[in-house]
Design a protein around this motif. Structure first.
Motif, short mmCIF file in Angstrom:
data_model
loop_
_atom_site.label_atom_id
_atom_site.label_comp_id
_atom_site.label_asym_id
_atom_site.label_seq_id
_atom_site.Cartn_x
_atom_site.Cartn_y
_atom_site.Cartn_z
N ILE A 620 -37.19 -13.82 -82.37
CA ILE A 620 -37.18 -12.37 -82.60
C ILE A 620 -36.87 -12.08 -84.06
CG2 ILE A 620 -35.87 -10.27 -82.09
CD1 ILE A 620 -35.79 -11.15 -79.21
N ASN A 621 -35.92 -12.84 -84.58
CA ASN A 621 -35.57 -12.65 -85.98
C ASN A 621 -36.77 -12.89 -86.88
OD1 ASN A 621 -33.48 -11.94 -87.59
ND2 ASN A 621 -32.17 -13.59 -86.89
N VAL A 623 -40.00 -12.83 -86.04
CA VAL A 623 -41.01 -11.78 -85.84
C VAL A 623 -40.61 -10.53 -86.60
CG1 VAL A 623 -42.02 -10.22 -84.14
CG2 VAL A 623 -41.77 -12.65 -83.60
N SER A 624 -39.34 -10.22 -86.50
CA SER A 624 -38.82 -9.03 -87.14
C SER A 624 -39.04 -9.09 -88.65
CB SER A 624 -37.34 -8.93 -86.81
OG SER A 624 -36.79 -7.83 -87.42
N LYS A 625 -38.74 -10.27 -89.21
CA LYS A 625 -38.91 -10.44 -90.65
C LYS A 625 -40.38 -10.26 -91.05
CE LYS A 625 -35.29 -13.33 -92.23
NZ LYS A 625 -34.81 -14.68 -92.07
N ALA A 627 -42.72 -8.68 -89.41
CA ALA A 627 -43.21 -7.32 -89.20
C ALA A 627 -42.72 -6.39 -90.30
CB ALA A 627 -42.76 -6.82 -87.84
N ARG A 628 -41.52 -6.71 -90.81
CA ARG A 628 -40.97 -5.85 -91.85
C ARG A 628 -41.82 -5.90 -93.12
NH1 ARG A 628 -35.17 -5.95 -94.63
NH2 ARG A 628 -35.97 -7.94 -95.33
N SER A 630 -44.81 -5.69 -93.38
CA SER A 630 -45.92 -4.74 -93.40
C SER A 630 -45.53 -3.43 -94.08
CB SER A 630 -46.40 -4.48 -91.98
OG SER A 630 -45.38 -3.82 -91.27
N GLN A 631 -44.25 -3.14 -94.09
CA GLN A 631 -43.80 -1.90 -94.71
C GLN A 631 -43.60 -2.13 -96.21
OE1 GLN A 631 -43.51 0.56 -92.51
NE2 GLN A 631 -42.96 2.21 -93.90
N GLY A 633 -44.27 -0.16 -98.83
CA GLY A 633 -43.86 0.93 -99.69
C GLY A 633 -45.01 1.53 -100.49
N TYR A 634 -46.17 0.88 -100.46
CA TYR A 634 -47.32 1.40 -101.19
C TYR A 634 -48.12 2.35 -100.31
CZ TYR A 634 -46.29 -2.16 -104.61
OH TYR A 634 -45.67 -2.93 -105.54
N HIS A 637 -51.44 1.10 -99.00
CA HIS A 637 -51.32 0.20 -97.85
C HIS A 637 -51.20 0.99 -96.54
CE1 HIS A 637 -49.85 -3.57 -100.22
NE2 HIS A 637 -51.16 -3.40 -100.26
N TYR A 638 -50.39 2.02 -96.64
CA TYR A 638 -50.18 2.84 -95.44
C TYR A 638 -51.48 3.48 -94.99
CZ TYR A 638 -45.18 2.63 -96.62
OH TYR A 638 -43.93 2.23 -96.91
N ALA A 641 -53.72 1.04 -93.47
CA ALA A 641 -53.34 0.69 -92.10
C ALA A 641 -53.83 1.76 -91.13
CB ALA A 641 -51.82 0.55 -92.01
N LYS B 161 -45.68 10.76 -100.20
CA LYS B 161 -46.29 9.92 -99.17
C LYS B 161 -46.55 10.73 -97.90
CE LYS B 161 -44.35 5.44 -100.45
NZ LYS B 161 -43.18 4.56 -100.27
N MET B 229 -46.42 4.64 -90.58
CA MET B 229 -45.93 4.12 -91.84
C MET B 229 -45.07 5.09 -92.63
SD MET B 229 -46.99 1.04 -92.16
CE MET B 229 -48.28 -0.14 -92.31
N PHE B 290 -38.52 -4.38 -82.96
CA PHE B 290 -38.33 -5.63 -83.69
C PHE B 290 -37.92 -5.38 -85.14
CE2 PHE B 290 -40.07 -7.54 -80.06
CZ PHE B 290 -39.80 -8.90 -80.13
#
Lengths: 655, 480
Positions: A620-621, A623-625, A627-628, A630-631, A633-634, A637-638, A641, B161, B229, B290
């Protein structure tokens, strides 16, 4: 009448519980004197009421009565009641239990006089009495199991009563664990009954027993066993644990670590006979299984002989009596195996008297010897403690089945019944019990001579203070010596041969297997039996046992040592108790420990904890890392997505 | 022939609009040092007044007006009531926070009021035009609110944003709506519903195509994966009082929009939107739960938690049965309550020049203020769905709905991810109760804030103990 029975039985069972509660919770407030007064009064009430029950059911032949007190649980079609089954067998048994319990309570005043846990002890023995009565008076298997486990628990508590002693803790744990093995079989048996009969009520089960005898169950594919046989053997495994039958007998000698009154009450007179009682109670089931009866017979007879032999080489006075208990339990069980249930119960009763007597007498000796139990340090005690001496002698004669003492009538009936039976294995059993008669007399009188006759081997200090025990100690001895002498003579006719017999309506025997009825033809009253003794083999075997003991331990005292040297291998085999303990320790205990260690270190720590529990966390840790990430800040990118998500949705739904 | 429409059903909206203008004027003319106080009081009065008006108009029947573009039905009434309540509490929490910081007071309240007006219009929409009008009226003030702390770089970035992505999402939604309009030649929700139902699905792939855009728009507004996002950045970058506002009332309004668009307009495409929502809900639950584990900033953690919660709420919507919609409504209302409490707690612990934004800041809260720690514990347990808090019944309701439509596998997965989620909620409790505090000075709070937060948190507990009243209210909204 039913009302009276209802309240009487409730009073019998609750009186010891009240005593136990008062002594247990308010023992300090009550103080020593009041504690024993209260508990003895409560047990006394139970005893007197039990006598009333005896009169009603044994003499007046009141019909069997089942009383349900309340429904403990109802689950679907299963009803679990708390209730009592009142019949001759119950009355007979509760009288025996409360009688011995009462005397042991009185005896305890003297024996435990200096002990810190005085109140606790009284609370335990009263609680034990309650549990035992629960076991005996139950009208269903669930309550039987409750009492069964209850006495097991109290037994554990009492063996470990002196919990500061290493050996006492060891003994109590051993008793508890060995009994678990038996109880496992027992509860499986009860489960099988519930499964096949759909009820745990005795009477409902018994009425179905005949029709159930043709049913079979397949334990593994291809093996079809009679349902009744499986149930009976499973239940008997429970009895083997509680009544210390081979190979589950190993706990009983260790139980001698408890105080002597306990050895007398629990590990001689009452609890260990629970198995005998249970099998007799289940006679309507056992009668339909020849295989189970044979099994019972062979286990019992083997125990009767082989545990007796161990008794010959013991030096601790209590252990001698303990091994004799094992041996006598073997006799009782063997009697059940040939359908002589009444004989088994008869021996149970006489044994309760003379074995409690022997234990309490041994306890009296131990008090005088300042808690030294080794017979090699005794000798010549006869002149210091005459009352104990006489009582022990009576107990010994009864145990050795010398007529006209109580043990003679019961044991002789058992040996004769086995002789007359044609259950498979009865020939083997006959030789076991016959030779057992010799062994019984040998170890009993060996102990007797070593303790009370011969040279005084104790040190000067102890010799100076040797004296007869106080009246609270010898009074129960006398009270037990009387029935040990005469009860066999009185009861033998009614219980074994009369028609209907004393326990008649409680015990079911198929006509074809009714061994006692066949023997009844040769019965011409107790006097005739007494005189007949001199023409029977068992008597001469017993007598020769006494003589041999006399020769070896009083006249030619160097023979035993020489014999030991000559037959070194045999001696060490017996001293090591045929290796049961070593086997248990090496294979079972060490094996279990090893398996447990494997399960702990490999299965639990590595596999479950590390792989599953922590592994899940790690995944889980991770996966969590991921998945994070993906965020980012650009903004682009958002937006990207979002577009991708939209396109995937479109594809998903349109294609 | 022009007939004067029936204005009465829209009385609360008109009242709020009028009062928003009044607040704007009062703010301009009030003295500098008193600035904001009057605006605050008038705003709260407006909300109370609107509430009274809505209650006065409440009925079990549906009333339409303005050529069927505006409707007042039980659903709109229930949602509006909870929009007022959450907005009221949100502003209560904001007052001190706003006053202490460089945030223009008057504008803050005016923007909030306009946004609320947008929500009200949105949930009452009977026509695509009113719906879109409401949505934009809801959104635009929110963009401004995020950027209201002008010298905060983080705030400006977040606003930027939010605005750009919001514009994209609006565009998508509008694109979907226009396609539906083109195919059905109507803007009226009921007429479209009848039209779509009469057409065999194969002929009108255009509706399915449009549906994807509509769902994307809804998902964006709810902050559900993969259109989520914006949420962490906006939650994190905005002043906490604004986050508190964004995280509560608008979600309720957007649920109303989702129901109007999916259940009201396209019920015959249930099979399609069910599939889409299953994906959105699953992704939201997975990603939200998660990623929240890894967060050190409690505002970001709550942002991800909100993503996960939206996933759970959508489970109720996608079930396609009235009980499921009621469960979703119950879920969103209680979520708004919990989320307000949690952000309220952050506001409470913050002071001028200090934002209690990190989970670390909750360390040893029990030693500093046991009552607040207990309140936070209730909130966290509720968010994790532990009985007897209301969060448990919220989850129970949506799972029940799922099971009754035989989506047991989805319910099982939802439960599994709830277990993952429990970790980070309970970690907050662990930090509060078992870690040593960094600072030992006790937390001082104003009386009204303390009272508000206590009422809020105790309501979470009380609704958990006696949930039937609220559940029944939510059922009434979908009774017809």
């Amino acid at each position: 009448m039913k009302e009276t029975l209802y309240y009487t039985s409730l009073a019998i069972i609750l009186a010891p519980l009240v005593g136990a509660t008062l002594a247990g919770f308010w023992g300090k407030t009550l103080g020593r004197t009041w504690t024993h007064r209260v508990t003895i009064f409560c047990v006394g009430v139970a005893f007197v009421l039990s006598l009333f029950m005896c009169k009603l059911f044994l003499l007046d032949k009141f019909p069997t009565t089942s009383i349900n007190i309340y429904a403990w649980a109802i689950s679907g079609s299963f009803h679990f009641n708390v209730g009592f089954l009142l019949d001759p067998l119950t009355a007979f048994m509760i009288a025996t239990v409360t009688f011995v319990s009462l005397l042991v309570h009185i005896y305890t005043i003297g024996y435990m006089a200096d002990d810190e846990g005085y109140q606790r002890f009284f609370s335990y023995i009263s609680l034990f009495t309650f549990m035992m009565l629960m076991l005996v008076m139950a009208n269903n298997f669930m309550q039987l199991f409750f009492g069964w486990e209850g006495v097991g628990l109290v037994s554990y508590l009492l063996i470990g009563f002196w919990f500061k002693r290493e050996s006492a803790n060891f003994g109590s744990l051993k008793a508890f664990i060995v009994n678990r093995v038996g109880d496992f079989g027992f509860i499986l048996g009860i489960a099988a009954i519930l499964d096949y009969f759909g009820t745990v009520d005795y009477q409902q089960v018994f009425t179905q027993a005949g029709s159930m005898s043709h049913h079979t169950l397949s334990i593994w594919p291809g093996a079809h066993w009679s349902v009744i046989t499986v149930i009976c053997i499973l239940l008997f495994i429970g009895a083997m644990g509680k009544s210390a039958q081979m190979p589950l007998h190993v706990w009983l000698p260790e139980s001698m670590e408890g105080p002597t009154p306990i050895s007398a009450l629990i590990h001689a007179a009452t609890m260990v006979t629970a198995g005998v009682y249970m099998v007799s109670r289940m006679s309507p089931l056992y009668e339909y299984s020849q295989v189970a009866l044979s099994f019972v017979l062979i286990i019992g007879a083997s125990g009767a002989l082989f545990t007796g032999i161990i008794g010959v080489v013991q030096n601790d006075i209590k252990r001698v009596v303990a091994y004799s208990t094992l041996s006598q339990l073997g006799y009782m069980i063997a009697a059940l195996g040939v359908s002589a249930f009444s004989a088994g119960m008869f021996h149970l009763m006489t044994h309760a008297c003379f074995k409690a007597l022997l234990f309490l007498a041994a306890g009296s000796v131990i008090i005088a010897m300042h808690h030294d139990q080794d017979m090699r340090n005794m000798g010549g005690l006869r002149k210091y403690m005459p009352i104990t001496y006489v009582c022990f002698l009576i107990g010994g004669l009864a145990l050795s089945a010398i007529p006209p003492f109580a043990g003679y009538y019961s044991k002789d009936a058992i040996i004769e019944a086995i002789h007359a039976s044609n259950v498979p294995g009865s020939t083997y059993a006959y030789y076991c019990v016959l030779f057992g008669a010799f062994i019984t007399a040998l170890y009993t009188f060996r102990a007797f001579f070593l303790t009370f006759h011969g040279k005084e081997r104790m040190d000067e200090n102890t010799r100076g203070s040797l004296k007869e025990s106080p009246w609270v100690v010898w009074l129960p001895l006398v009270a037990l010596a009387i029935p040990s002498t005469i009860i066999g003579f009185i009861v033998v006719g009614p219980i074994l041969y009369a028609k209907p017999s004393l326990l008649g309506s409680s015990i079911f025997v198929l006509p074809s297997q009714n061994i006692l009825q066949k023997m009844a033809a040769d019965y011409h009253g107790p006097w005739a039996t007494f005189l007949h003794a001199f023409k029977t083999l068992p008597f001469w075997f017993a007598l020769s046992g006494v003589v041999v003991a006399w020769l070896f331990y009083l006249v030619y005292t160097d023979i035993p040592a020489k014999l030991t040297q000559r037959c070194q291998w045999l001696y060490s085999l017996i001293v090591n108790k045929y290796g049961f303990d070593d086997f248990n320790q090496l294979v079972l205990t060490n094996g279990t420990t090893r398996i447990a260690r494997w399960f702990f270190y490999i299965a639990d720590v590595k596999f479950i904890d590390d792989f599953f529990v922590n592994g899940t966390g790690r995944v889980i840790n991770w996966v969590s890392k991921m998945a994070r990430m993906s965020q980012t800040g650009y903004l682009y990118h958002y937006a990207f997505a979002m577009i991708i998500g939209l396109l995937i949705f479109l594809g998903w739904i349109l294609l | 022939m022009f007939t004067i429409p029936n204005f009465a059903p829209a009385a609360p909206e008109m009242f709020v609009l009028g009062m928003a203008c009044v607040v704007l004027l009062v703010d301009i003319f009030s003295a500098k040092e008193k600035q904001g106080q009057w605006a605050y009081i008038l705003t709260q009065v407006t909300l109370i007044g609107a509430m009274l008006l809505t209650l006065r108009l409440a009925s079990y029947s549906t009333v339409v007006t303005f050529n069927d573009t505006f409707l007042l039905d039980p659903l709109a009434t229930v949602l509006k009531i909870f929009i007022y309540i959450t907005a009221f509490v949100a502003l209560l929490y904001s007052r001190a926070y706003v006053a202490e910081r460089e945030i223009p007071n008057g504008e803050y309240y005016v923007l909030c009021l306009f946004s609320i007006l947008g929500m009200m219009v949105l949930v009452s929409a009977g026509n695509f035009l009113t719906l879109y009008l409401g949505l934009e009226l809801l959104s635009l003030p929110l963009y401004a609110l995020v950027a209201l702390q002008r010298d905060s770089a983080l705030g400006s970035e977040a606003a930027m944003k939010y605005f750009v992505m919001g514009a994209m999402a609006s565009g998508m939604l509008l694109y979907g709506l226009s396609m539906i309009y083109g195919a059905s030649k109507s803007l009226d929700i009921n007429q479209i519903a009848t039209y779509v139902a009469s057409k065999p699905m194969q002929q009108d792939m255009v509706f399915v195509f449009a549906l994807v855009f509509v769902v994307a728009g809804i998902a964006f507004k709810l902050g559900a994966v993969p259109f989520h996002m914006w949420a962490p950045d906006v939650y994190d970058g905005s002043p906490t009082s604004v986050t508190l506002f964004i995280g509560s009332a608008p979600k309720i309004a957007v649920l109303g929009m989702a129901i109007r668009l999916l259940v009201g307009t396209l019920p015959s495409l249930h099979i399609q939107w069910e599939q889409l929502l299953i994906i959105v809900a699953l992704l939201s639950m997975v990603l939200g739960n998660f990623v929240a584990i890894m967060q050190k900033n409690i505002k970001r953690m709550l942002a991800y938690s909100s993503i996960a919660h939206m996933g759970y709420m959508l489970l109720g919507v996608l079930s396609g049965i009235a009980a499921g919609y009621a469960a979703a409504t119950f879920y969103i209302i209680t979520y708004a309550l919990m989320s307000m409490g949690a952000f309220g707690m952050i506001v409470l612990l913050s002071r001028a020049g200090f934002e209690a934004e990190n989970i670390e800041d909750f360390r040893g809260l029990n030693a500093r203020n046991p009552w607040l720690a207990l309140m936070m514990l209730i909130l966290m347990f509720s968010m994790a769905g532990i009985p007897p808090t209301v969060g448990f019944f919220a989850k129970l309701g949506v799972l029940e709905a799922l099971i009754s439509v035989h989506l047991v596998w989805l319910a099982a997965l939802a439960l599994l991810f709830a277990v993952v989620g429990a970790y980070y909620y309970i970690r907050v409790v662990k930090v509060m109760y078992f870690d040593e505090p960094e600072k030992i000075e006790p937390v001082t709070t104003t009386k009204d804030m303390q009272l508000a937060i206590s009422v809020n948190c105790l309501a979470v507990l009380a609704l958990g103990l006696f949930p039937s009243g609220l559940i029944n209210l939510c059922r009434v909204a979908f009774a017809s």
